[in-house]
Design an enzyme around this catalytic site. Sequence first.
Site, PDB file in Angstrom:
ATOM      1  N   HIS A 159     -16.667   8.975  12.820  1.00  0.00           N
ATOM      2  CA  HIS A 159     -18.122   9.104  12.897  1.00  0.00           C
ATOM      3  C   HIS A 159     -18.553   8.813  14.324  1.00  0.00           C
ATOM      4  CE1 HIS A 159     -22.409   8.459  12.044  1.00  0.00           C
ATOM      5  NE2 HIS A 159     -22.184   9.160  10.945  1.00  0.00           N
ATOM      6  N   ASP A 179     -18.954  11.726   3.725  1.00  0.00           N
ATOM      7  CA  ASP A 179     -18.537  13.004   3.157  1.00  0.00           C
ATOM      8  C   ASP A 179     -17.246  12.895   2.353  1.00  0.00           C
ATOM      9  OD1 ASP A 179     -20.612  14.594   4.464  1.00  0.00           O
ATOM     10  OD2 ASP A 179     -19.543  14.141   6.308  1.00  0.00           O
TER      11      ASP A 179
END
Length: 374
Positions: A260, A311
């Site tokens: 991320h 996700d």
Amino acid sequence: MANQTRGGLEGIVAARTAISDVDGERGELIYQGLDIVDLANNSTFEETTYLVWNGRLPGREELDALSRRLAENRTPPDEVVRMLRSFPKSGAPMEVLRTAVSALGIYDPEGGDDSREVNVRRAIRLVAQTPTLVAYIRRLREGREPVEPRPDLPLAANFLYMLTGEEPTEESAHEFDVALILHIDHELNASAFASRVITSTRADMYSAATGAIGALSGPLHGGANQRVMETLLEIGEPGRAEEYVRDLLKRKERVMGFGHRVYKVMDPRAKVLKNMSRALGERHGNTKWYEISEIVEEVMREEKGLYPNVDFYSASFYYELGIPVDLFPCVFAMSRMTGWTAHVLEQQADNRLIRPRAEYVGERDVPYVPIEER
């Protein structure tokens, strides 16, 4: 100017917001000051929507009023539904949703009024109708008639009902409600930034929502959970997972759902989704997708030092819930519509045109050559 540029605007503060904040070092996410884990454990999607829009948790009457207004506004205009019926079944769900949300603006009963009061009503209609559009898209693509929304069900349970025609179990409805809470907002992500840039031009809320859906559809943003599930399906069995991932890494291919831009530790949303994925699989007597996911997570942490993001475990959770894989990004958009509309309202309240500069790296002083001499 050259020393101020950073690829992807990494680390650049481009806006001020009270909606949400990410602490990447500690792995924390807050909405209007409240920790995401506390909200996941105690709140509902409707209550969190009120919080994100208003900066505080609602009282009972305020929550009941918002829940009632969301339930009353679930049915999109007939003209938009006819449009959905006319689209080819080959159209990607996010493409169809993007077009349908844009069309909602044409049939806005309060078009032309840009007051905050009216824009709050627009936000309610967008949040209420997006799940209906997503459910309609799925059923029409399969050649089945849409299931009409039920005003007596909360938003999460109603969506699952419209998707299948059967009322979900209390456990599944609650867990899906939590998943929606987790996806509402995430500071100045690509789609939220897109919504603010569009709003800063004084374009309407539907334009901002449409642009945000476009940004979300990319595989590096909201399309990632679909890619994760496609990978899990390709792996197929837990026994193949470790070798499969190591082969991907040897070929220097991307493993979706990891890493991320902001988090340096595990995404707090991923922790909640991981637990829900395991619990749902156990209830259904099928933990295969969770088991594959856990092995992939272990290999990625060992080989790359990367943690799963939101996700990764949302993929196995949605799949076990019965949501079609190509609908995953649309489900993300359903939830994120609350965040996008919050960003629109916040931008409108203190607007300044967002117009950054670019570092020019092309040639200069190039002479013009007439076409006859080229």
